[in-house]
Design a protein around this motif. Structure first.
Motif, short mmCIF file in Angstrom:
data_model
loop_
_atom_site.label_atom_id
_atom_site.label_comp_id
_atom_site.label_asym_id
_atom_site.label_seq_id
_atom_site.Cartn_x
_atom_site.Cartn_y
_atom_site.Cartn_z
N THR A 184 -20.40 -3.98 101.10
CA THR A 184 -19.18 -4.35 101.91
C THR A 184 -18.47 -3.30 102.74
O THR A 184 -18.20 -3.03 103.52
N ILE A 185 -18.65 -1.95 101.98
CA ILE A 185 -17.82 -0.93 102.70
C ILE A 185 -18.87 -0.61 103.90
O ILE A 185 -18.41 -0.33 104.97
N LYS A 186 -20.19 -0.44 103.86
CA LYS A 186 -21.08 -0.19 104.84
C LYS A 186 -21.03 -1.35 105.80
O LYS A 186 -21.05 -0.77 106.98
N ALA A 187 -20.79 -2.66 105.47
CA ALA A 187 -20.71 -3.56 106.51
C ALA A 187 -19.31 -3.27 107.42
O ALA A 187 -19.46 -3.42 108.61
N ARG A 188 -18.30 -3.28 106.62
CA ARG A 188 -17.00 -2.91 107.34
C ARG A 188 -17.11 -1.72 108.33
O ARG A 188 -16.59 -1.77 109.34
N LEU A 189 -17.71 -0.45 107.85
CA LEU A 189 -18.04 0.53 108.78
C LEU A 189 -18.75 0.20 109.97
O LEU A 189 -18.61 0.49 111.09
N SER A 190 -19.77 -0.30 109.84
CA SER A 190 -20.67 -0.84 110.94
C SER A 190 -20.03 -1.66 111.78
O SER A 190 -20.17 -1.64 113.16
N ARG A 191 -19.25 -2.72 111.38
CA ARG A 191 -18.18 -3.56 112.24
C ARG A 191 -17.40 -2.77 112.98
O ARG A 191 -17.06 -3.09 114.14
N ALA A 192 -16.79 -1.84 112.27
CA ALA A 192 -15.64 -0.93 113.07
C ALA A 192 -16.09 -0.34 114.27
O ALA A 192 -15.64 -0.13 115.16
N ARG A 193 -17.38 0.41 113.68
CA ARG A 193 -17.97 1.09 114.78
C ARG A 193 -18.26 0.40 115.94
O ARG A 193 -18.06 0.77 117.29
N THR A 194 -18.86 -0.62 115.89
CA THR A 194 -19.28 -1.56 117.03
C THR A 194 -18.05 -2.24 117.49
O THR A 194 -18.07 -2.18 118.89
N VAL A 195 -16.98 -2.43 117.00
CA VAL A 195 -15.75 -2.76 117.55
C VAL A 195 -15.30 -1.70 118.64
O VAL A 195 -14.98 -2.02 120.12
N VAL A 196 -15.02 -0.62 118.25
CA VAL A 196 -14.62 0.46 118.85
C VAL A 196 -15.56 1.05 119.91
O VAL A 196 -15.30 1.05 121.09
N LYS A 197 -16.96 0.84 119.70
CA LYS A 197 -17.96 1.18 120.54
C LYS A 197 -17.88 0.06 121.88
O LYS A 197 -17.88 0.35 122.92
N ASN A 198 -17.96 -1.23 121.36
CA ASN A 198 -18.00 -2.33 122.47
C ASN A 198 -16.50 -2.25 123.33
O ASN A 198 -16.71 -2.12 124.75
N PHE A 199 -15.46 -1.80 122.71
CA PHE A 199 -14.40 -1.56 123.47
C PHE A 199 -14.19 -0.65 124.56
O PHE A 199 -13.86 -0.76 125.74
N LEU A 200 -14.96 0.41 123.98
CA LEU A 200 -14.69 1.63 124.90
C LEU A 200 -15.96 1.59 125.84
O LEU A 200 -15.86 1.75 127.23
N GLN A 201 -16.93 0.86 125.63
CA GLN A 201 -18.05 0.54 126.71
C GLN A 201 -17.43 -0.43 127.67
O GLN A 201 -17.74 -0.21 129.12
N GLU A 202 -16.67 -1.41 127.46
CA GLU A 202 -16.07 -2.44 128.36
C GLU A 202 -15.14 -1.43 129.26
O GLU A 202 -14.87 -1.94 130.34
N ASN A 203 -14.37 -0.52 128.64
CA ASN A 203 -13.14 -0.05 129.50
C ASN A 203 -13.72 1.41 129.94
O ASN A 203 -12.84 1.85 130.94
N LEU A 204 -14.63 2.08 129.38
CA LEU A 204 -15.21 3.20 130.13
C LEU A 204 -16.57 3.38 130.78
O LEU A 204 -16.99 4.15 131.29
N ASN A 205 -17.17 2.01 130.75
CA ASN A 205 -18.58 1.71 131.35
C ASN A 205 -19.35 2.61 130.63
O ASN A 205 -20.19 3.31 131.58
#
Length: 181
Positions: free
Chosen positions: A158-179
């Protein structure tokens, strides 16, 4: 002094041992509380509450985890309780944003250090306080999955999954906003 000796002495009421525990762990407890609460006064209140409660709570400490892991768990629980009661979300401290950014964006980010820290904090605010603190402890404090599992009382998967999802959320947000491609 050995950690087990300190625990035993605190359980027996030794103020000296409690002082040693304070000396060795108070900075880490304060830093974690501040990163979760983003308020120095509240973080100091949590620090004091934790150490005032240690003599009573350490009576139930079985030694299944390291003392610092137990203190982190007490700290996380106290901070989450405060966050829930105030219905506000904490953000990570900007001074260590690079650690979390590198974790989220990977090696491509190493070459592109032109992100906006404020934008990153907005991305991190998309995560729950619990997940932000988990990400912080893993990436900035370099705690292992097993330690996080003990702190948050969750299975390692569960910890691994949450960390992975968290990194994906942050990465996607930054990719959308910083190209970032």
């Amino acid at each position: 002094m050995d950690e087990k000796v300190i625990i035993k002495k605190i359980q027996q009421g030794s103020r000296e041992a409690l002082g040693m525990l304070w000396k060795s762990h108070s900075t880490n407890v304060l830093n974690l509380a501040f990163r979760m609460l983003k308020n120095r006064d509240e973080a100091e209140d949590v620090l004091m509450d934790i150490f005032v409660s240690v003599p009573g709570k350490i009576q139930k400490f079985r030694g299944d985890s390291a003392l610092n892991t137990w203190l982190y768990r007490l700290t996380v629980n106290e901070c989450l309780m405060r966050l829930r009661s105030k219905k506000r979300h904490a953000e990570l401290e900007e001074e260590h944003i690079d650690l979390v950014t590198d974790s989220a964006l990977g090696s491509k980010h190493e070459e592109q250090k032109d992100y906006d820290p404020e934008l990153l904090e907005i991305g991190l605010s998309k995560l729950s306080a619990e997940t932000r603190s988990m990400l912080w402890l893993k990436d900035a404090e370099d705690l292992g999955i097993k330690d996080l599992s003990e702190i948050y009382n969750m299975p390692e998967g569960t910890i691994k999954a949450r960390l992975s999802r968290a990194r994906t959320v942050v990465k996607n947000f930054l990719q959308e906003n910083l190209n970032y491609a």
